[in-house]
Motif scaffolding. Structure first.
Motif, PDB file in Angstrom:
ATOM      1  N   ALA A  57       0.828  -1.210   0.000  1.00 45.34           N
ATOM      2  CA  ALA A  57       0.000   0.000   0.000  1.00 45.34           C
ATOM      3  C   ALA A  57       0.860   1.257   0.000  1.00 45.34           C
ATOM      4  O   ALA A  57       0.542   2.245  -0.662  1.00 45.34           O
ATOM      5  CB  ALA A  57      -0.929  -0.007   1.212  1.00 45.34           C
ATOM      6  N   SER A  58       1.973   1.213   0.738  1.00 38.26           N
ATOM      7  CA  SER A  58       2.875   2.363   0.777  1.00 38.26           C
ATOM      8  C   SER A  58       3.506   2.604  -0.588  1.00 38.26           C
ATOM      9  O   SER A  58       3.608   3.751  -1.045  1.00 38.26           O
ATOM     10  CB  SER A  58       3.959   2.139   1.839  1.00 38.26           C
ATOM     11  OG  SER A  58       4.865   3.212   1.863  1.00 38.26           O
ATOM     12  N   ARG A  59       3.911   1.515  -1.262  1.00 39.28           N
ATOM     13  CA  ARG A  59       4.487   1.649  -2.602  1.00 39.28           C
ATOM     14  C   ARG A  59       3.444   2.169  -3.589  1.00 39.28           C
ATOM     15  O   ARG A  59       3.751   2.995  -4.461  1.00 39.28           O
ATOM     16  CB  ARG A  59       5.053   0.323  -3.074  1.00 39.28           C
ATOM     17  CG  ARG A  59       6.318  -0.114  -2.334  1.00 39.28           C
ATOM     18  CD  ARG A  59       7.015  -1.246  -3.064  1.00 39.28           C
ATOM     19  NE  ARG A  59       6.188  -2.444  -3.101  1.00 39.28           N
ATOM     20  CZ  ARG A  59       6.216  -3.405  -2.183  1.00 39.28           C
ATOM     21  NH1 ARG A  59       7.038  -3.292  -1.135  1.00 39.28           N
ATOM     22  NH2 ARG A  59       5.452  -4.467  -2.288  1.00 39.28           N
ATOM     23  N   ALA A  60       2.196   1.673  -3.444  1.00 42.80           N
ATOM     24  CA  ALA A  60       1.131   2.132  -4.334  1.00 42.80           C
ATOM     25  C   ALA A  60       0.854   3.615  -4.122  1.00 42.80           C
ATOM     26  O   ALA A  60       0.603   4.359  -5.074  1.00 42.80           O
ATOM     27  CB  ALA A  60      -0.134   1.315  -4.095  1.00 42.80           C
ATOM     28  N   LYS A  61       0.902   4.062  -2.859  1.00 44.41           N
ATOM     29  CA  LYS A  61       0.675   5.479  -2.572  1.00 44.41           C
ATOM     30  C   LYS A  61       1.778   6.335  -3.188  1.00 44.41           C
ATOM     31  O   LYS A  61       1.504   7.387  -3.776  1.00 44.41           O
ATOM     32  CB  LYS A  61       0.626   5.705  -1.060  1.00 44.41           C
ATOM     33  CG  LYS A  61       0.356   7.151  -0.661  1.00 44.41           C
ATOM     34  CD  LYS A  61       0.463   7.343   0.843  1.00 44.41           C
ATOM     35  CE  LYS A  61       1.904   7.251   1.290  1.00 44.41           C
ATOM     36  NZ  LYS A  61       2.079   7.608   2.710  1.00 44.41           N
ATOM     37  N   LEU A  65       1.166   9.168  -6.035  1.00 44.45           N
ATOM     38  CA  LEU A  65       1.568  10.569  -5.908  1.00 44.45           C
ATOM     39  C   LEU A  65       2.505  10.990  -7.030  1.00 44.45           C
ATOM     40  O   LEU A  65       2.400  12.096  -7.562  1.00 44.45           O
ATOM     41  CB  LEU A  65       2.231  10.795  -4.538  1.00 44.45           C
ATOM     42  CG  LEU A  65       1.318  10.652  -3.320  1.00 44.45           C
ATOM     43  CD1 LEU A  65       2.127  10.780  -2.040  1.00 44.45           C
ATOM     44  CD2 LEU A  65       0.208  11.692  -3.354  1.00 44.45           C
ATOM     45  N   ALA A  66       3.422  10.083  -7.397  1.00 49.32           N
ATOM     46  CA  ALA A  66       4.357  10.407  -8.481  1.00 49.32           C
ATOM     47  C   ALA A  66       3.615  10.580  -9.801  1.00 49.32           C
ATOM     48  O   ALA A  66       3.897  11.505 -10.570  1.00 49.32           O
ATOM     49  CB  ALA A  66       5.413   9.311  -8.596  1.00 49.32           C
ATOM     50  N   ARG A 228       1.926  -9.141 -17.941  1.00 50.38           N
ATOM     51  CA  ARG A 228       1.510  -9.614 -16.621  1.00 50.38           C
ATOM     52  C   ARG A 228       1.051  -8.470 -15.731  1.00 50.38           C
ATOM     53  O   ARG A 228       0.313  -8.685 -14.764  1.00 50.38           O
ATOM     54  CB  ARG A 228       2.667 -10.352 -15.938  1.00 50.38           C
ATOM     55  CG  ARG A 228       3.015 -11.678 -16.585  1.00 50.38           C
ATOM     56  CD  ARG A 228       3.959 -12.467 -15.700  1.00 50.38           C
ATOM     57  NE  ARG A 228       5.258 -11.834 -15.596  1.00 50.38           N
ATOM     58  CZ  ARG A 228       6.289 -12.086 -16.387  1.00 50.38           C
ATOM     59  NH1 ARG A 228       6.153 -12.984 -17.358  1.00 50.38           N
ATOM     60  NH2 ARG A 228       7.439 -11.469 -16.236  1.00 50.38           N
ATOM     61  N   LYS A 229       1.479  -7.241 -16.044  1.00 55.10           N
ATOM     62  CA  LYS A 229       1.135  -6.094 -15.201  1.00 55.10           C
ATOM     63  C   LYS A 229      -0.024  -5.274 -15.752  1.00 55.10           C
ATOM     64  O   LYS A 229      -0.521  -4.379 -15.070  1.00 55.10           O
ATOM     65  CB  LYS A 229       2.360  -5.179 -15.062  1.00 55.10           C
ATOM     66  CG  LYS A 229       3.581  -5.863 -14.482  1.00 55.10           C
ATOM     67  CD  LYS A 229       4.765  -4.910 -14.476  1.00 55.10           C
ATOM     68  CE  LYS A 229       6.040  -5.589 -14.001  1.00 55.10           C
ATOM     69  NZ  LYS A 229       7.203  -4.666 -14.066  1.00 55.10           N
ATOM     70  N   VAL A 230      -0.442  -5.567 -16.990  1.00 48.72           N
ATOM     71  CA  VAL A 230      -1.528  -4.797 -17.594  1.00 48.72           C
ATOM     72  C   VAL A 230      -2.791  -4.976 -16.764  1.00 48.72           C
ATOM     73  O   VAL A 230      -3.177  -6.084 -16.408  1.00 48.72           O
ATOM     74  CB  VAL A 230      -1.768  -5.250 -19.042  1.00 48.72           C
ATOM     75  CG1 VAL A 230      -3.047  -4.620 -19.596  1.00 48.72           C
ATOM     76  CG2 VAL A 230      -0.589  -4.875 -19.915  1.00 48.72           C
ATOM     77  N   GLY A 231      -3.429  -3.885 -16.441  1.00 50.38           N
ATOM     78  CA  GLY A 231      -4.623  -3.923 -15.600  1.00 50.38           C
ATOM     79  C   GLY A 231      -4.374  -3.389 -14.208  1.00 50.38           C
ATOM     80  O   GLY A 231      -5.311  -3.053 -13.493  1.00 50.38           O
ATOM     81  N   GLN A 232      -3.079  -3.300 -13.830  1.00 49.25           N
ATOM     82  CA  GLN A 232      -2.770  -2.684 -12.550  1.00 49.25           C
ATOM     83  C   GLN A 232      -2.952  -1.175 -12.670  1.00 49.25           C
ATOM     84  O   GLN A 232      -2.557  -0.576 -13.669  1.00 49.25           O
ATOM     85  CB  GLN A 232      -1.326  -2.993 -12.134  1.00 49.25           C
ATOM     86  CG  GLN A 232      -1.047  -4.460 -11.891  1.00 49.25           C
ATOM     87  CD  GLN A 232       0.407  -4.714 -11.526  1.00 49.25           C
ATOM     88  OE1 GLN A 232       1.179  -3.785 -11.315  1.00 49.25           O
ATOM     89  NE2 GLN A 232       0.782  -5.981 -11.449  1.00 49.25           N
ATOM     90  N   PRO A 233      -3.570  -0.542 -11.663  1.00 46.60           N
ATOM     91  CA  PRO A 233      -3.776   0.910 -11.742  1.00 46.60           C
ATOM     92  C   PRO A 233      -2.468   1.664 -11.956  1.00 46.60           C
ATOM     93  O   PRO A 233      -1.451   1.355 -11.338  1.00 46.60           O
ATOM     94  CB  PRO A 233      -4.394   1.251 -10.377  1.00 46.60           C
ATOM     95  CG  PRO A 233      -5.048  -0.016  -9.935  1.00 46.60           C
ATOM     96  CD  PRO A 233      -4.166  -1.119 -10.448  1.00 46.60           C
TER      97      PRO A 233
END
Length: 326
Positions: A57-61, A65-66, A228-233
């Motif tokens: 969650a921290s990495r996603a945040k 932000l970036a 494999r990552k397509v679909g990730q926000p």
């Protein structure tokens, strides 16, 4: 082993203590104490899982932000910069053509900014469970043709061949607005990653009680690693690996959420340099198969305005908004 005859694995802690042999004995003994620590191990595993989830969650945040700092600041800078020039048109001696160009750039930047905000709102509502669909019966063929007509001008400007292949489609029960968004997002993506002179094909057919939508392009394709990552926000595949395409990387994520709300599936197949094919399978009657949420009442569409980059504007009023029940 349980009383009913079934069995399960448990964690055992075993502690052993050697005991010196008694006088006259050559061999000592060992005292062993076994204790069931399954609950302690389960708590430790859950703690590790929670820590990993917090780190993700921290990495996603940080990624959010970036991404947002770039996606919001870039159009805002353009709006402020070109509007300042228009304010000083006399000093800068701007002719009519230049003023029209600056106004056009401000409009494009504002439209892009609104699409970014719309995408964030959609993802937020899907993740919190507040995005509900309202199924209704409608004919899908006219809707598909309408969406293709909306994108026909963009296809001509980019010298793309937009092909539509529709079989005799029955009436379906689905959320019409969400159906349009699925079509526009996937068609826009296909055009975005297809070079000039390429072809984008949209097809629709029925397979039993399922409608199969196909979106195929002759674009740059997606590498196996990126696929494999397509679909990730916020993830955006780098087809040509020499430039980043415009957009937030939310389009496919939103489509996945809308398809799941209908009880459908989405598959992506791609090969670098050859193109990509996206297949969406939706039930003809989503009311009978889609997952039902535990809610006090049926919720209508999200209550916010939307406008696509092609002037498709709809205003949906949420009449019975309720919080998700615990």
């Amino acid at each position: 082993r349980r009383a009913d005859g079934s069995s399960e694995a448990i964690w055992i802690e075993l502690r052993c203590q050697p005991v010196a042999p008694l006088p006259g004995q050559s061999v000592g003994s060992v005292i062993a104490v076994a204790r069931d620590i399954t609950q302690r191990k389960s708590e430790a595993i859950e703690l590790t899982r929670a820590r990993d989830e917090a780190e993700r969650a921290s990495r996603a945040k940080t990624a959010f932000l970036a991404t947002m700092s770039h996606e919001l600041r870039t159009p805002l800078n353009a709006i402020i910069g070109f509007s300042d020039m228009l304010k000083q048109e006399e000093a800068m001696r701007l002719d009519q053509a230049r003023r029209h160009e600056y106004a056009h750039l401000i409009n494009e930047s504002g439209t892009h900014l609104l699409s970014v905000v719309n995408g964030i709102l959609d993802m937020s509502k899907m993740e919190t469970g507040d995005f509900e669909i309202t199924p209704e019966p409608f004919a899908p063929a006219p809707v598909i043709r309408s969406c293709c007509d909306l994108l026909a001008l963009k296809a001509r400007d980019n010298n793309l061949d937009l092909v539509t292949r529709l079989e005799d489609l029955p009436e379906i029960v689905a959320d019409k607005r969400a159906f349009k968004q699925i079509l526009i997002n996937l068609l826009s993506n296909a055009m975005k990653f297809t070079e000039r002179g390429g072809r984008v094909t949209v097809s629709a057919r029925t397979d039993g009680n399922v409608m199969v939508l196909g979106f195929e392009d002759t674009g740059v394709g997606i590498s196996p690693e990126d696929l494999r990552k397509v679909g990730q926000p916020f993830f955006q595949a780098r087809g040509a690996y020499d430039r980043r395409h415009d957009g937030t990387g939310l389009g496919v994520s939103i489509v996945q959420g809308l398809v799941m709300l209908h009880g459908g599936t989405m598959d992506i197949a791609s090969r670098v340099g050859e193109g990509t094919r996206v297949t969406v399978r939706l039930p003809v009657d989503c009311e009978g198969v889609r997952p039902h949420r535990d809610r006090k009442s049926e919720v209508a569409h999200p209550s916010f305005e939307r406008m696509s980059a092609f002037d498709l504007q709809e205003k949906i009023v949420d009449k019975n908004q309720v919080k998700k029940s615990a």
